[in-house]
Design a protein around this motif. Structure first.
Motif, mmCIF file in Angstrom:
data_model
loop_
_atom_site.group_PDB
_atom_site.id
_atom_site.type_symbol
_atom_site.label_atom_id
_atom_site.label_comp_id
_atom_site.label_asym_id
_atom_site.label_seq_id
_atom_site.Cartn_x
_atom_site.Cartn_y
_atom_site.Cartn_z
ATOM 1 N N PRO A 39 19.028 52.156 55.113
ATOM 2 C CA PRO A 39 19.650 52.999 56.382
ATOM 3 C C PRO A 39 19.441 54.758 56.038
ATOM 4 O O PRO A 39 19.099 54.563 55.539
ATOM 5 C CB PRO A 39 21.005 52.683 56.636
ATOM 6 N N ILE A 40 19.356 55.068 57.317
ATOM 7 C CA ILE A 40 19.569 56.864 56.762
ATOM 8 C C ILE A 40 20.922 56.887 56.299
ATOM 9 O O ILE A 40 21.887 56.401 55.559
ATOM 10 C CB ILE A 40 19.732 57.533 58.595
ATOM 11 N N THR A 55 17.984 52.458 49.074
ATOM 12 C CA THR A 55 18.138 50.927 47.952
ATOM 13 C C THR A 55 19.402 51.330 47.679
ATOM 14 O O THR A 55 20.167 49.922 46.957
ATOM 15 C CB THR A 55 17.201 51.355 47.169
ATOM 16 N N ASP A 56 19.865 52.140 46.907
ATOM 17 C CA ASP A 56 21.428 52.125 46.314
ATOM 18 C C ASP A 56 22.081 52.017 47.277
ATOM 19 O O ASP A 56 23.265 51.206 46.781
ATOM 20 C CB ASP A 56 21.259 53.794 46.244
ATOM 21 N N VAL A 57 22.121 52.492 48.644
ATOM 22 C CA VAL A 57 23.259 52.407 49.803
ATOM 23 C C VAL A 57 23.493 51.027 49.857
ATOM 24 O O VAL A 57 24.305 50.263 49.902
ATOM 25 C CB VAL A 57 22.891 53.011 50.675
ATOM 26 N N GLN A 66 22.402 48.202 48.083
ATOM 27 C CA GLN A 66 23.017 47.835 46.581
ATOM 28 C C GLN A 66 24.417 48.227 46.989
ATOM 29 O O GLN A 66 25.014 47.206 46.974
ATOM 30 C CB GLN A 66 22.825 48.137 45.670
ATOM 31 N N ARG A 67 25.256 48.809 47.260
ATOM 32 C CA ARG A 67 26.485 49.415 47.597
ATOM 33 C C ARG A 67 27.490 48.494 48.710
ATOM 34 O O ARG A 67 28.846 47.977 48.022
ATOM 35 C CB ARG A 67 27.359 51.026 47.065
ATOM 36 N N ILE A 68 26.705 48.300 49.299
ATOM 37 C CA ILE A 68 27.179 47.120 50.133
ATOM 38 C C ILE A 68 27.331 46.362 49.766
ATOM 39 O O ILE A 68 27.936 45.569 50.095
ATOM 40 C CB ILE A 68 26.284 48.059 51.620
ATOM 41 N N GLU A 69 26.465 45.995 49.161
ATOM 42 C CA GLU A 69 26.311 44.268 48.911
ATOM 43 C C GLU A 69 27.287 44.277 48.171
ATOM 44 O O GLU A 69 28.049 43.056 47.938
ATOM 45 C CB GLU A 69 24.582 43.760 48.560
ATOM 46 N N GLN A 70 27.691 44.893 47.146
ATOM 47 C CA GLN A 70 28.972 44.744 45.746
ATOM 48 C C GLN A 70 30.129 45.327 46.371
ATOM 49 O O GLN A 70 31.055 45.159 45.915
ATOM 50 C CB GLN A 70 27.969 45.566 45.092
ATOM 51 N N GLN A 71 30.521 45.719 47.549
ATOM 52 C CA GLN A 71 31.011 46.055 48.741
ATOM 53 C C GLN A 71 32.067 47.197 47.629
ATOM 54 O O GLN A 71 33.267 47.540 47.524
ATOM 55 C CB GLN A 71 32.725 44.767 48.563
ATOM 56 N N ARG A 72 30.957 47.537 47.499
ATOM 57 C CA ARG A 72 31.386 49.367 47.063
ATOM 58 C C ARG A 72 31.171 50.486 47.944
ATOM 59 O O ARG A 72 30.452 49.575 48.961
ATOM 60 C CB ARG A 72 30.381 50.092 45.588
ATOM 61 N N SER A 73 32.577 51.309 47.915
ATOM 62 C CA SER A 73 31.884 52.360 48.868
ATOM 63 C C SER A 73 31.086 53.365 48.840
ATOM 64 O O SER A 73 29.754 53.701 48.384
ATOM 65 C CB SER A 73 32.564 53.752 49.054
ATOM 66 N N ILE A 74 30.416 53.277 50.438
ATOM 67 C CA ILE A 74 29.296 54.411 50.726
ATOM 68 C C ILE A 74 30.073 55.837 51.123
ATOM 69 O O ILE A 74 29.141 56.424 51.854
ATOM 70 C CB ILE A 74 28.626 53.227 51.756
ATOM 71 N N ARG A 75 31.347 55.860 51.385
ATOM 72 C CA ARG A 75 31.522 56.592 51.981
ATOM 73 C C ARG A 75 31.657 58.384 51.194
ATOM 74 O O ARG A 75 30.508 58.604 49.845
ATOM 75 C CB ARG A 75 33.125 57.160 51.262
ATOM 76 N N TYR A 76 30.450 59.060 51.976
ATOM 77 C CA TYR A 76 30.216 60.615 51.481
ATOM 78 C C TYR A 76 28.635 60.639 51.737
ATOM 79 O O TYR A 76 27.960 61.425 51.061
ATOM 80 C CB TYR A 76 30.602 61.243 50.897
ATOM 81 N N ASP A 101 23.823 40.747 52.277
ATOM 82 C CA ASP A 101 23.376 40.464 51.504
ATOM 83 C C ASP A 101 21.363 41.181 50.608
ATOM 84 O O ASP A 101 21.289 42.017 50.498
ATOM 85 C CB ASP A 101 22.993 38.537 51.501
ATOM 86 N N ASP A 102 20.742 39.794 49.708
ATOM 87 C CA ASP A 102 20.326 41.364 48.854
ATOM 88 C C ASP A 102 18.848 41.398 49.536
ATOM 89 O O ASP A 102 17.273 41.702 48.991
ATOM 90 C CB ASP A 102 20.234 40.704 47.383
ATOM 91 N N LYS A 103 19.048 40.377 50.988
ATOM 92 C CA LYS A 103 17.479 40.075 51.792
ATOM 93 C C LYS A 103 16.904 41.617 52.183
ATOM 94 O O LYS A 103 15.655 41.555 52.283
ATOM 95 C CB LYS A 103 17.589 39.448 52.330
ATOM 96 N N HIS A 104 17.629 42.280 52.701
ATOM 97 C CA HIS A 104 17.469 43.368 52.842
ATOM 98 C C HIS A 104 17.552 45.009 52.245
ATOM 99 O O HIS A 104 17.707 45.733 52.634
ATOM 100 C CB HIS A 104 18.217 43.757 53.839
#
Length: 213
Positions: free
Chosen positions: A34-35, A178-180, A182-192, A210-213
């Motif tokens: 995403p943006i 890509t990092d964003v 991966q963090r979402i998939e791993q249920q890690r914070s993307i805040r900021y 999931d890792d398909k996108h």
């Protein structure tokens, strides 16, 4: 009869008033999957430093890469962009490539924008890592006559190109889509890392789970 004689300075000023002043618009193109805040920082720094009238964010439909990556649908990516830029009147979303469909080639997009807005000069914003790939861009020799390329300086990348490029300094922000994801998939914070409204929309709609996108 009284004749009016203008001094050279006044005559030059009057002449300049008749010269059409073109709008100067920056283009941020990409998948935006995403943006994130890095995109927004780059866009704002270029707009400010070059004194541009506007920045257009143009999400592609299908990127013209051999190693095409799967992205969520264009309508959703465009929605995320809308949320990210809605508080900045100098930023706007342009859906031209999504509407056209098919593979998104920059030269086709620029040609159509210039046809629609002949009074506008366009500045195409790219990362330092993309400069080396310019020779591989589709019909690049034509494209460089239609736009001015603006590259973001980055440590480790040379500031040279066989094509004319304006180099801009911006704060170094190492964020990638890509990092964003991966963090979402791993249920890690993307805040900021992304605007709050973008993060909320992603969570509420279960995007990138999931890792398909």
């Amino acid at each position: 009869m009284v004749m009016t004689v203008f001094t050279p300075d006044v005559a030059l000023a009057l002449e300049s008033e008749t010269v059409e002043i073109k709008r100067r618009v920056g283009i941020m193109g990409g998948t935006f999957n995403p943006i994130h805040n890095g995109h927004l920082i780059m866009a704002e720094q270029v707009r400010s430093q070059l004194g541009l009238d506007e920045i257009l964010f143009i999400p592609n439909n299908i990127p013209p890469h051999i190693d095409t990556k799967t992205a969520i649908d264009g309508t959703t990516r465009a929605k995320l962009i809308e949320l990210a830029i809605e508080d900045n009147s100098d930023f706007n979303l342009e859906r031209i490539e999504l509407i056209k469909g098919g593979v998104s080639y920059s030269i086709d997009t620029i040609a159509e924008l210039k046809r629609q807005h002949p009074d506008t000069e366009y500045y195409f914003i790219i990362g330092a890592d993309e400069v080396a790939y310019l020779p591989k861009w589709y019909r690049i020799d034509e494209l460089i006559t239609m736009v001015t390329f603006v590259a973001i300086k980055r440590v480790g990348f040379t500031q040279t190109s066989e094509y004319p490029v304006i180099w801009i300094d911006t704060p170094i922000v190492e964020i990638s889509s890509t990092d964003v994801r991966q963090r979402i998939e791993q249920q890690r914070s993307i805040r900021y890392l992304v605007p709050l409204k973008v993060a909320d929309y992603i969570v509420k709609n279960g995007l990138y789970q999931d890792d398909k996108h």
